[in-house]
Write an enzyme that holds these catalytic residues in place. Structure first.
Site, PDB file in Angstrom:
ATOM      1  NE  ARG A 121      26.627  36.131  25.684  1.00 39.49           N
ATOM      2  CZ  ARG A 121      25.429  36.450  25.224  1.00 39.49           C
ATOM      3  NH1 ARG A 121      25.284  36.869  23.996  1.00 39.49           N
ATOM      4  NH2 ARG A 121      24.384  36.340  26.002  1.00 39.49           N
ATOM      5  CE  LYS A 143      47.790  32.070  33.136  1.00 39.59           C
ATOM      6  NZ  LYS A 143      48.730  31.757  34.245  1.00 39.59           N
ATOM      7  CD  GLU A 185      56.875  37.753  35.754  1.00 40.13           C
ATOM      8  OE1 GLU A 185      57.133  36.571  35.472  1.00 40.13           O
ATOM      9  OE2 GLU A 185      55.976  38.071  36.566  1.00 40.13           O
ATOM     10  CE  LYS A 227      52.966  34.322  29.041  1.00 37.03           C
ATOM     11  NZ  LYS A 227      52.457  35.222  30.040  1.00 37.03           N
ATOM     12  CD  GLU A 237      48.701  28.196  34.827  1.00 34.90           C
ATOM     13  OE1 GLU A 237      48.918  29.313  34.353  1.00 34.90           O
ATOM     14  OE2 GLU A 237      48.614  27.972  36.043  1.00 34.90           O
ATOM     15  NE  ARG A 241      49.870  30.700  30.210  1.00 32.54           N
ATOM     16  CZ  ARG A 241      49.126  31.535  29.511  1.00 32.54           C
ATOM     17  NH1 ARG A 241      48.328  31.085  28.582  1.00 32.54           N
ATOM     18  NH2 ARG A 241      49.172  32.833  29.730  1.00 32.54           N
ATOM     19  CG  ASN A 245      51.949  30.227  37.466  1.00 30.71           C
ATOM     20  OD1 ASN A 245      51.802  31.328  36.941  1.00 30.71           O
ATOM     21  ND2 ASN A 245      51.116  29.219  37.266  1.00 30.71           N
ATOM     22  CG  HIS A 248      54.145  34.061  39.678  1.00 30.94           C
ATOM     23  ND1 HIS A 248      55.404  33.925  39.134  1.00 30.94           N
ATOM     24  CD2 HIS A 248      53.568  35.102  39.012  1.00 30.94           C
ATOM     25  CE1 HIS A 248      55.571  34.826  38.172  1.00 30.94           C
ATOM     26  NE2 HIS A 248      54.469  35.549  38.078  1.00 30.94           N
ATOM     27  CG  HIS A 252      50.295  35.551  43.285  1.00 35.36           C
ATOM     28  ND1 HIS A 252      49.575  34.740  42.452  1.00 35.36           N
ATOM     29  CD2 HIS A 252      50.847  36.497  42.480  1.00 35.36           C
ATOM     30  CE1 HIS A 252      49.688  35.164  41.195  1.00 35.36           C
ATOM     31  NE2 HIS A 252      50.463  36.225  41.196  1.00 35.36           N
ATOM     32  CG  HIS A 266      53.456  40.870  39.664  1.00 36.77           C
ATOM     33  ND1 HIS A 266      52.891  39.834  40.379  1.00 36.77           N
ATOM     34  CD2 HIS A 266      53.892  40.323  38.497  1.00 36.77           C
ATOM     35  CE1 HIS A 266      52.966  38.716  39.672  1.00 36.77           C
ATOM     36  NE2 HIS A 266      53.582  38.986  38.528  1.00 36.77           N
TER      37      HIS A 266
HETATM   38  N1  GLY Z   1      52.181  35.015  33.707  1.00 41.51           N
HETATM   39  C1  GLY Z   1      52.005  33.625  33.658  1.00 41.51           C
HETATM   40  C2  GLY Z   1      51.255  33.154  32.460  1.00 41.51           C
HETATM   41  O1  GLY Z   1      50.964  33.927  31.577  1.00 41.51           O
HETATM   42  O2  GLY Z   1      50.916  32.008  32.379  1.00 41.51           O
END
Ligand code: GLY
Length: 367
Positions: A121, A143, A185, A227, A237, A241, A245, A248, A252, A266
């Protein structure tokens, strides 16, 4: 050594950026906690370069250490490897006081972060990112993810590390293509929040391209500070946040189309997706053509992939792209969420672009 705090109350942690700091790891870890055992997880490629330094520094401090090297590449980011790692962690008897270290790039960090978050956990985690993309983005913010056959990063957790240690000298072993993939990025931070940073990147292109360690350190520190601001305000998010993206949603879809393969990294998908986002925003009358061209000019000067025709395979039709975009995590009530630029340094989250509009626009850029 530069230290910045990601302030998340009891989940707060530091991002440490410096040169030649892997040998300091043992000391840095003792500042964070007293761990019963440390499991280092890396990939074959990174392991052959940096595992000895990391392990040596921990053994010197008296820690009990075990390690494993797995294959590199996006192919490991699925249930099979997550299961393998969790079982390996348990087999090595890491208890709740154990620590897991992810030593490698973004794919490895996402996979190891996910595995650490579900083993017993949740075990303590330290990220040691060794690619530009991982240092400026994926190692910060908590994330974790693996891919599903339905799309990228669809299985995962929010799980903050206890520490992020970025040694910019590890970036010198990156291929040019991997380095440029990370630049997507970096540039994104200027585009969504900080036009001064975007100018600075334009003005320091030759030092960035030649890998000047002072300039690269500044670039990593600046990116992480932007960031961190987003993560502090909106860890899960629920709002702002999402601006991270940018590029993205389209990106994606392109990655799903190319099968997460070496055909498209990526970061390459993100720079192509960001160009498309700027063009789409201009198509909607929201952003000037001079900003679109300024971005394209920067990508081109760095030698980055940035147009849909830069994908080295038959190009997808608008219909296929939209199908993949509809599988994105960010789809709400059947509507695709887009991050749309208003100008360099300012973007908005848009949840109400009609599929007809997107289709009409994609027809202008797809064959
Ligand atoms: N890579 C996008 C984020 O960490 O929210």
């Amino acid at each position: 050594m530069n230290r910045q705090k990601v302030d998340l109350k009891e989940s707060s942690y530091e991002i440490i950026v410096g040169k030649n700091i892997l040998s300091e790891l043992g000391n840095l870890i003792t500042e964070v906690g007293d761990f019963s055992k440390i499991a280092i997880i890396t990939d074959n490629n990174v392991g052959s370069l940096y595992l000895d330094a990391v392990r040596g520094s921990l053994l010197k401090k008296g820690f009990s250490v075990c390690d494993i090297e797995i294959s590199d590449g996006e192919g490991v980011k699925g249930w099979r490897y997550a299961e393998k790692l969790v079982e390996w962690i348990l087999e090595n008897k890491l208890d709740r006081e154990g620590l897991v270290i992810a030593l490698g790039g973004g794919v490895l960090g996402d996979l190891v972060g996910f595995s650490a978050s579900i083993a017993r956990r949740g075990l303590s985690l330290i990220q040691i990112p060794t690619t530009l993309l991982a240092q400026v983005d994926s190692s910060v913010g908590g994330k974790t993810a693996i891919n599903s056959k339905f799309g990228k990063n669809l299985i995962g957790t929010f799980f903050q590390p206890k520490l992020v240690v970025s040694d910019v000298l590890t970036l010198s072993s990156l291929s040019g293509r991997h380095f440029l993939s990370g630049m997507s990025e970096v540039i994104k931070y200027g585009l969504i929040r900080d036009p001064v940073f975007f100018n600075w990147i334009e003005e320091n292109l030759s030092e960035i391209k030649s890998g000047n360690p002072e300039v690269i350190s500044e670039l990593v520190i600046w990116s992480c500070s932007i960031k961190a601001q987003f993560v502090q305000k909106d860890e899960r998010e629920m709002g702002e946040r999402a601006l991270l993206n940018l590029g993205h949603t389209f990106g994606h879809a392109l990655e799903t189309y190319t099968g997460y393969s070496n055909k498209l990294f990526h970061g390459e998908a993100v720079s192509i997706g960001t160009t498309i986002a700027f063009q789409f925003s201009h198509f909607l009358g929201m952003c000037s053509i001079s900003d679109v061209n300024r971005l394209i000019h920067l990508y081109a000067k760095l030698g980055m992939k940035h147009q849909i025709k830069d994908i080295s395979m038959t190009l997808p039709s608008p219909k296929v792209l939209i199908k993949f975009m509809l599988q994105d995590k960010k789809v709400k009530n059947g509507n695709i969420t887009y991050i749309l630029p208003k100008k360099i340094g300012k973007c908005i989250v848009s949840e109400n672009c009609s599929t007809e509009n997107v289709n009409e626009f994609l027809n202008t850029i797809c064959p």
